[in-house]
Design a protein around this motif. Sequence first.
Motif, PDB file in Angstrom:
ATOM      1  N   SER A  56     113.322 -48.308  -1.930  1.00 20.27           N
ATOM      2  CA  SER A  56     112.285 -48.577  -2.921  1.00 20.27           C
ATOM      3  C   SER A  56     112.903 -48.365  -4.295  1.00 20.27           C
ATOM      4  O   SER A  56     114.007 -47.822  -4.424  1.00 20.27           O
ATOM      5  CB  SER A  56     111.085 -47.644  -2.721  1.00 20.27           C
TER       6      SER A  56
ATOM      7  N   ARG B  28     115.314 -51.662  -8.256  1.00 17.91           N
ATOM      8  CA  ARG B  28     114.823 -52.987  -7.876  1.00 17.91           C
ATOM      9  C   ARG B  28     115.243 -54.015  -8.923  1.00 17.91           C
ATOM     10  O   ARG B  28     115.005 -53.846 -10.124  1.00 17.91           O
ATOM     11  CB  ARG B  28     113.304 -52.955  -7.740  1.00 17.91           C
TER      12      ARG B  28
ATOM     13  N   GLU C  56     112.912 -59.048  -2.155  1.00 15.35           N
ATOM     14  CA  GLU C  56     113.082 -57.646  -2.543  1.00 15.35           C
ATOM     15  C   GLU C  56     114.571 -57.296  -2.496  1.00 15.35           C
ATOM     16  O   GLU C  56     115.216 -57.395  -1.451  1.00 15.35           O
ATOM     17  CB  GLU C  56     112.293 -56.754  -1.585  1.00 15.35           C
TER      18      GLU C  56
END
Length: 253
Positions: free
Chosen positions: A124, A140, A146
């Motif tokens: 994350s 990110r 992603e």
Amino acid sequence: MRLTIVGCSGSFPGPDSAASCYLVEAPFEGRTFRLLLDLGSGALGPLQDYIDLRDIDAINLSHLHPDHCFDMSGLYVVRKYHPQGRPPRLPVYAPAGADWRLSDAYGTTAPNGMTLPFEFHALSDGFETKIGPFTMRTYRTPHPVEAYATRIEHDGSVLVYSGDTGPDAGLVEFARGADLLLCEASFVESAENPPDLHLTGADAGRLATDAQIDHLLLTHIPPWTDRDEVEADLRTSYAGAYRLVQPGDVVEL
């Protein structure tokens, strides 16, 4: 900390290189700890020139495009069916859902067979963990799926790997202070490039300049892209030490 370029071809394997795969090694508890950054298409073969596949200690997958993760299918076979027995489950740090995505790619059946040889941990934005001798953080990045840049620290040295990314101001701060930036440069300035997908050599140079990086490695250049043009673009925005990497290149930090 030692970085070995296993594969560096952008988007798909080329005639002279597998797709993205980078081996990071450092001493740990009396032995060498081995972390893979990505395991893209075609990388499992040349990786065996450097290590025994059963000696991988952990894997970080920046994102789930094939050129960064699809040779996990071959490693699944090695870890599950090797005649010398099945080793302990291998930690894999990847975007959420990687277990099922890779299971579908290989063709395992329910229950999710990919989790038999691998132990998945979801990445994350801002994720941080200790992996063997390394401290790893992720950021990110702008990309159609992603995707994460990775910052690895060991014994005072810092390596940042961009993964796949479009230009992004936050990546400058994430990379700041790194001893080495391994950065993608898939595009050239002379083309009409889509947004939020990849960097040009000039983009990579601006990132390295703004983050005050003294040593820049350019990677992920597709086989159809003129490396000389990528280098020329880079030189318009960066004055530090650099290299357009090739398979087999080794850098000591």
